[in-house]
Scaffold this active site. Structure first.
Site, PDB file in Angstrom:
ATOM      1  N   TRP A   1       0.626  -0.968   0.450  1.00 47.57           N
ATOM      2  CA  TRP A   1      -0.221  -0.020   0.378  1.00 47.57           C
ATOM      3  C   TRP A   1       1.198   0.751   0.279  1.00 47.57           C
ATOM      4  O   TRP A   1       1.684   1.737   0.813  1.00 47.57           O
ATOM      5  CB  TRP A   1      -0.589   0.299   1.563  1.00 47.57           C
ATOM      6  CG  TRP A   1      -1.660   1.454   1.352  1.00 47.57           C
ATOM      7  CD1 TRP A   1      -2.844   1.639   1.123  1.00 47.57           C
ATOM      8  CD2 TRP A   1      -1.164   2.091   3.223  1.00 47.57           C
ATOM      9  NE1 TRP A   1      -3.198   2.903   1.590  1.00 47.57           N
ATOM     10  CE2 TRP A   1      -2.157   2.969   2.285  1.00 47.57           C
ATOM     11  CE3 TRP A   1      -0.327   2.414   3.393  1.00 47.57           C
ATOM     12  CZ2 TRP A   1      -2.297   4.401   2.963  1.00 47.57           C
ATOM     13  CZ3 TRP A   1      -0.403   3.905   3.800  1.00 47.57           C
ATOM     14  CH2 TRP A   1      -1.440   4.509   4.379  1.00 47.57           C
TER      15      TRP A   1
ATOM     16  N   SER B   1       1.266  -6.996   2.077  1.00 46.15           N
ATOM     17  CA  SER B   1       0.358  -6.481   2.413  1.00 46.15           C
ATOM     18  C   SER B   1      -0.982  -5.610   1.301  1.00 46.15           C
ATOM     19  O   SER B   1      -0.658  -7.074   0.959  1.00 46.15           O
ATOM     20  CB  SER B   1       1.401  -4.964   3.297  1.00 46.15           C
ATOM     21  OG  SER B   1       0.270  -4.498   3.465  1.00 46.15           O
ATOM     22  N   MET B   2      -0.835  -5.042   0.965  1.00 50.24           N
ATOM     23  CA  MET B   2      -1.741  -4.791   0.225  1.00 50.24           C
ATOM     24  C   MET B   2      -1.444  -5.266  -1.352  1.00 50.24           C
ATOM     25  O   MET B   2      -2.110  -6.207  -1.601  1.00 50.24           O
ATOM     26  CB  MET B   2      -2.274  -3.278  -0.471  1.00 50.24           C
ATOM     27  CG  MET B   2      -3.418  -3.210  -0.898  1.00 50.24           C
ATOM     28  SD  MET B   2      -3.412  -1.189  -1.618  1.00 50.24           S
ATOM     29  CE  MET B   2      -4.317  -1.050  -2.953  1.00 50.24           C
TER      30      MET B   2
ATOM     31  N   ASP C   1       4.733  -7.477  14.249  1.00 54.42           N
ATOM     32  CA  ASP C   1       4.019  -6.767  12.709  1.00 54.42           C
ATOM     33  C   ASP C   1       2.683  -6.119  13.911  1.00 54.42           C
ATOM     34  O   ASP C   1       1.679  -6.329  13.441  1.00 54.42           O
ATOM     35  CB  ASP C   1       3.618  -7.594  11.532  1.00 54.42           C
ATOM     36  CG  ASP C   1       2.971  -6.761  10.913  1.00 54.42           C
ATOM     37  OD1 ASP C   1       2.987  -5.437  10.962  1.00 54.42           O
ATOM     38  OD2 ASP C   1       3.275  -7.821   9.519  1.00 54.42           O
TER      39      ASP C   1
ATOM     40  N   HIS D   1       6.809  -4.965   9.821  1.00 51.71           N
ATOM     41  CA  HIS D   1       5.506  -4.865   8.569  1.00 51.71           C
ATOM     42  C   HIS D   1       6.716  -4.790   8.084  1.00 51.71           C
ATOM     43  O   HIS D   1       6.335  -5.462   6.505  1.00 51.71           O
ATOM     44  CB  HIS D   1       4.349  -4.472   8.943  1.00 51.71           C
ATOM     45  CG  HIS D   1       3.723  -4.152   7.473  1.00 51.71           C
ATOM     46  ND1 HIS D   1       2.579  -5.219   7.853  1.00 51.71           N
ATOM     47  CD2 HIS D   1       3.297  -3.002   6.860  1.00 51.71           C
ATOM     48  CE1 HIS D   1       1.604  -5.325   6.356  1.00 51.71           C
ATOM     49  NE2 HIS D   1       2.338  -4.348   5.910  1.00 51.71           N
TER      50      HIS D   1
END
Length: 299
Positions: A60, A126-127, A250, A279
């Site tokens: 993201w 992630s995204m 995370d 993360h």
């Protein structure tokens, strides 16, 4: 030797100095413009190396350059590494719309189809992992050989009556308000959660600049899609070997439960938890991540 032969010999000598991977890439021609089949948005991509294809999908609000630690490693080990900028990010076109997951998954399909990629190892963070899940659900896996997800934000992070694992709507709306009010302040505060104390300041600054180069309205629209999209049913469509890497540290960004839930929903998947990783696992633990991905591809 006459002038013509001298020039020819010089040209041949220069060509011999060009790495074989670069020569093969040159035969494919200059990088072609990728046009989203969804709405004609132009998408930028970069590639290095030659061999089996690895396609990297960004986090993201970050873009293709985030993957340099992986691209440098794998392109030097006989892989063709391709990374692209999501619409509105990096050098891709800033579109007025299309930040929903269906359109973003269709953009990913446009990259794969227009570059005619086959037997792809899809690597996403992630995204990007969530987009990859929706891509498989919408377009199938015939061009995909295997999938690697790092700290996936999936399958559903909004708390609802049937999803106790998510955060409440009010939390996400408050976060969006922070983005709208002072996105740079949030980005610098988030560094502590994203990296480790040993992460270099230049690395932190490089990735934070990427974050801030993404237009705030684009980041907000993507974030809204990220927390509101339910991918629980999509997981069952994944029928390729899948590796999931997640950091136990995370917890302040994307709790490890998300990785566990994705692993539980993807038949036969492998889950590895890094006890000390946050993360930003792909940079904070780049060596281990690269070696685990390489072992997975060879397995």
């Amino acid at each position: 030797m006459n002038r013509r032969n001298l020039l020819l010999a010089s040209a041949m000598g220069a060509a011999a100095l060009i790495p074989m991977g670069a020569q093969a890439a040159a035969k494919r021609g200059a990088p072609k413009a990728i046009i989203s089949k969804a709405d004609g948005v132009t998408l930028f991509h970069r590639e290095f190396g030659e061999g089996p294809v690895m396609l990297f999908v960004a986090s993201w609000a970050l873009h293709s350059a985030m993957w340099d630690p992986q691209v440098a490693y794998f392109s030097d080990r006989g892989f063709r590494c391709i990374a692209y900028d999501r619409r509105g990010h990096g050098r891709s076109q800033i579109a007025p719309a299309g930040y929903d997951f269906d359109t973003l998954a269709d953009d990913l399909a446009s990259v794969i189809e227009q570059l005619d990629l086959k037997d792809v190892t899809l690597v996403a963070h992630s995204m990007g992992a969530a987009e990859s899940i929706r891509y498989i659900a919408r377009h199938g896996s015939k061009r995909i050989r295997r999938i690697v997800m790092l700290a996936p934000v999936a399958p559903y992070i909004l708390k609802t009556d049937d999803n106790p694992y998510g955060a409440p709507q009010a939390y996400f709306e408050a976060t969006l308000q922070r983005y709208a009010t002072d996105f740079p302040a949030w980005a610098y505060e988030f560094q502590e959660k994203f990296f480790t104390p040993t992460t270099s300041m230049p690395m932190k600054e490089m990735l934070t600049r990427q974050l801030l180069d993404t237009p705030t309205p684009v980041a907000m629209r993507c974030f809204r899609s990220l927390y509101s999209t339910d991918l629980r049913q999509d997981l069952a469509r994944i029928d390729r070997p899948t590796l999931i890497l997640h950091g136990a540290r995370d917890v302040q960004a994307i709790p490890v439960i998300t990785g566990e839930r994705v692993a539980a929903g993807v038949r036969g998947s492998q889950l590895k938890i890094y006890d000390d990783a946050p993360h930003g696992i792909w940079v904070t633990h780049a060596r281990r991540v690269n070696e685990d991905i390489e072992a997975f591809m060879k397995g």
